[in-house]
Write a protein that holds these residues in place. Structure first.
Motif, short mmCIF file in Angstrom:
data_model
loop_
_atom_site.label_atom_id
_atom_site.label_comp_id
_atom_site.label_asym_id
_atom_site.label_seq_id
_atom_site.Cartn_x
_atom_site.Cartn_y
_atom_site.Cartn_z
N GLU A 109 -9.18 -4.91 -5.86
CA GLU A 109 -8.07 -5.07 -4.91
C GLU A 109 -8.58 -4.76 -3.51
N MET A 111 -7.70 -3.86 0.76
CA MET A 111 -6.78 -3.42 1.82
C MET A 111 -7.50 -3.53 3.14
N ASP A 115 -5.55 -0.01 7.32
CA ASP A 115 -4.81 0.76 6.32
C ASP A 115 -5.69 1.81 5.66
N THR A 202 2.39 2.90 6.50
CA THR A 202 2.56 2.10 5.29
C THR A 202 1.26 1.37 4.99
N VAL A 203 0.74 1.60 3.81
CA VAL A 203 -0.53 1.02 3.38
C VAL A 203 -0.26 -0.01 2.29
N LYS A 204 -0.89 -1.17 2.38
CA LYS A 204 -0.68 -2.23 1.39
C LYS A 204 -2.01 -2.71 0.82
N THR A 205 -1.96 -3.13 -0.44
CA THR A 205 -3.14 -3.75 -1.05
C THR A 205 -2.90 -5.25 -1.20
N SER A 206 -3.94 -5.97 -1.57
CA SER A 206 -3.87 -7.43 -1.68
C SER A 206 -2.95 -7.89 -2.82
N LYS A 207 -2.66 -6.99 -3.75
CA LYS A 207 -1.75 -7.33 -4.86
C LYS A 207 -0.30 -6.96 -4.57
N GLY A 208 -0.06 -6.53 -3.34
CA GLY A 208 1.31 -6.23 -2.94
C GLY A 208 1.75 -4.81 -3.16
N THR A 209 0.85 -3.95 -3.66
CA THR A 209 1.19 -2.53 -3.82
C THR A 209 1.36 -1.90 -2.45
N THR A 210 2.46 -1.16 -2.27
CA THR A 210 2.76 -0.54 -0.97
C THR A 210 2.83 0.98 -1.13
#
Length: 421
Positions: A109, A111, A115, A202-210
């Motif tokens: 994944e 980010m 982030d 707010t931190v997000k990953t490429s799979k949409g996890t926030t």
């Protein structure tokens, strides 16, 4: 009569009490704060001067304050929009990791570096530190080598890093002083400065996890605190770096190996104490304006290139106060270096500096111009009797020479007349 004496006595006791309280207040202001931290330091961010010092060269474990160095290497090698891959090295990190405490993250994944910086500095993610290491360098070992290269660039000799997140290793250490230099270098980077000043992110990953994360620095945005970094392991104790700005003056503080109480307040109280004290601390005077530092003997000939030689002792003076902060470091290390350059007679003028005084405090040097209060004119004035006698001798010599020349000419004229008689 007795009542009058009693009244005078009570008045005296009242005045004495007031005076004692004033002096006590002054002494309390001057006395250094007592803190739980085993080592601590404050520095003026502009000048680099050490204000407060407690065992600043004692080897300590930095815990997560290590992440300031990790942040510095990230800022130097990546831009905010670069994407970082979550790695196996990150996945296996223990608690205080995004993956463990908030939401699982899969290897691969991604980010953004922006982030990642926030997750590193606000949440203090142990897994994020390894993700950064694996994306900036070949692996964590290569990253630690880069960390230690940066240590050398900062001219630090009491720091050695093993891990990017500061989890305990006996060979992973620093000092309060070294950490202050690292923290200052990190804060000078605009990206790091911006990140550590955020109360939340707010931190997000490429799979949409926030992930919504809060800054663990409890002092942030209070009483002028504009940034910092927390840290804790059992061997390291509670550690804290904090940067303050009050009245356009920035002071950086470091507390190491403080206590970890139930409410986690002690290390923050330690920091507040040394910062408040540092803002009120007054530097002490090493040399006062117009004081004579030393004297220098110079030789000269009153009559220029001829005649006998004389010597004079020139007082070397300052035209401003020389101040320093009275702390452990300066007491043992402060050095003075006097360099005199313009010491010939022609250079001695009222406003003409004749050298410099350099005050060295650890890695800070301050330079002051040196003068003398004796000018060429005053030296010439003191030699007026010599010039008078010399002038008289010259005039007398000229008169004698003139007389002799006149006699010779008279003899020659008489001889010419005798020839034609």
């Amino acid at each position: 009569m007795k009542q009058k004496k009693l009244s005078l006595l009570l008045t005296f006791i009242f005045i004495f009490s007031l005076t004692f309280n004033v002096f006590a207040a002054e002494n309390n202001l001057k006395s250094e704060p007592q803190i739980y931290g085993k080592a601590a330091i404050t520095i003026d961010m502009e000048s680099g001067e050490i204000i407060y010092a407690k065992d600043i060269d004692k080897q300590m474990y930095p815990a997560s304050t290590t992440k300031l160095m990790t942040a510095l290497l990230l800022a130097k090698s990546k831009s905010k929009t670069d994407m970082l891959k979550y790695t196996q090295g990150a996945k296996v990190q223990p608690e205080y990791s995004l993956n463990v405490n908030l939401h699982p993250i899969g290897v691969g994944e991604e980010m953004s570096a922006e982030d990642a910086m926030d997750a590193l500095l606000l949440y203090s993610g142990n897994d994020v530190a390894y993700m950064i290491a694996d994306n900036v360098a070949k692996d964590a070992k290569d990253f630690s080598d880069k960390m230690n290269e940066e240590v050398k660039k900062l001219n630090l000799t009491n720091t050695h890093f093993i891990t990017p997140n500061g989890l305990h290793d006996p060979n992973h250490y620093t000092t309060a002083y070294d950490l202050s230099v690292i923290s200052r270098a990190a804060f000078e980077n605009p990206w790091i400065r911006e990140s550590m000043a955020k109360l939340k992110s707010t931190v997000k990953t490429s799979k949409g996890t926030t992930f919504i994360i809060d800054n663990r620095n409890k002092l942030l945005d209070k009483d002028g605190c504009i940034g910092g970094k927390t840290g804790y392991t059992i061997p390291a104790g509670r550690c804290l770096v904090a940067i303050y700005e009050r009245d356009n003056r920035k002071i950086l503080g470091v507390v190491m190996n403080s206590a970890y109480d139930q409410n986690d307040t002690i290390v923050f109280d330690d920091m507040k104490k040394i910062i408040d004290w540092s803002y009120s601390a007054k530097s002490v005077t090493l040399h006062k304006k117009d004081s004579v530092l030393t004297t220098k003997s110079i030789k000269y000939k009153p009559l220029g290139f001829i005649g006998h030689e004389k010597s004079i002792n020139l007082p070397i003076i300052l035209k401003e106060d020389v101040n320093y902060y009275d702390n452990q470091a300066n007491k043992s290390e402060l050095k003075e270096d006097i360099n005199l350059t313009n010491m010939d007679l022609s250079s001695l003028k009222a406003n003409n500096p004749i050298g410099t005084l350099t005050i060295k405090e650890r890695n800070v040097s301050k330079e002051y111009k040196l003068y003398t209060n004796i000018s060429k004119g005053s030296i010439l004035k003191n030699n007026l009797p010599i010039y008078g006698v010399s002038a008289a001798i010259v005039l007398a010599t000229l008169a004698v020479v003139g007389f002799i020349i006149k006699k010779i000419l008279d003899i020659k004229r008489r001889k010419r007349r005798g020839k034609y008689i």
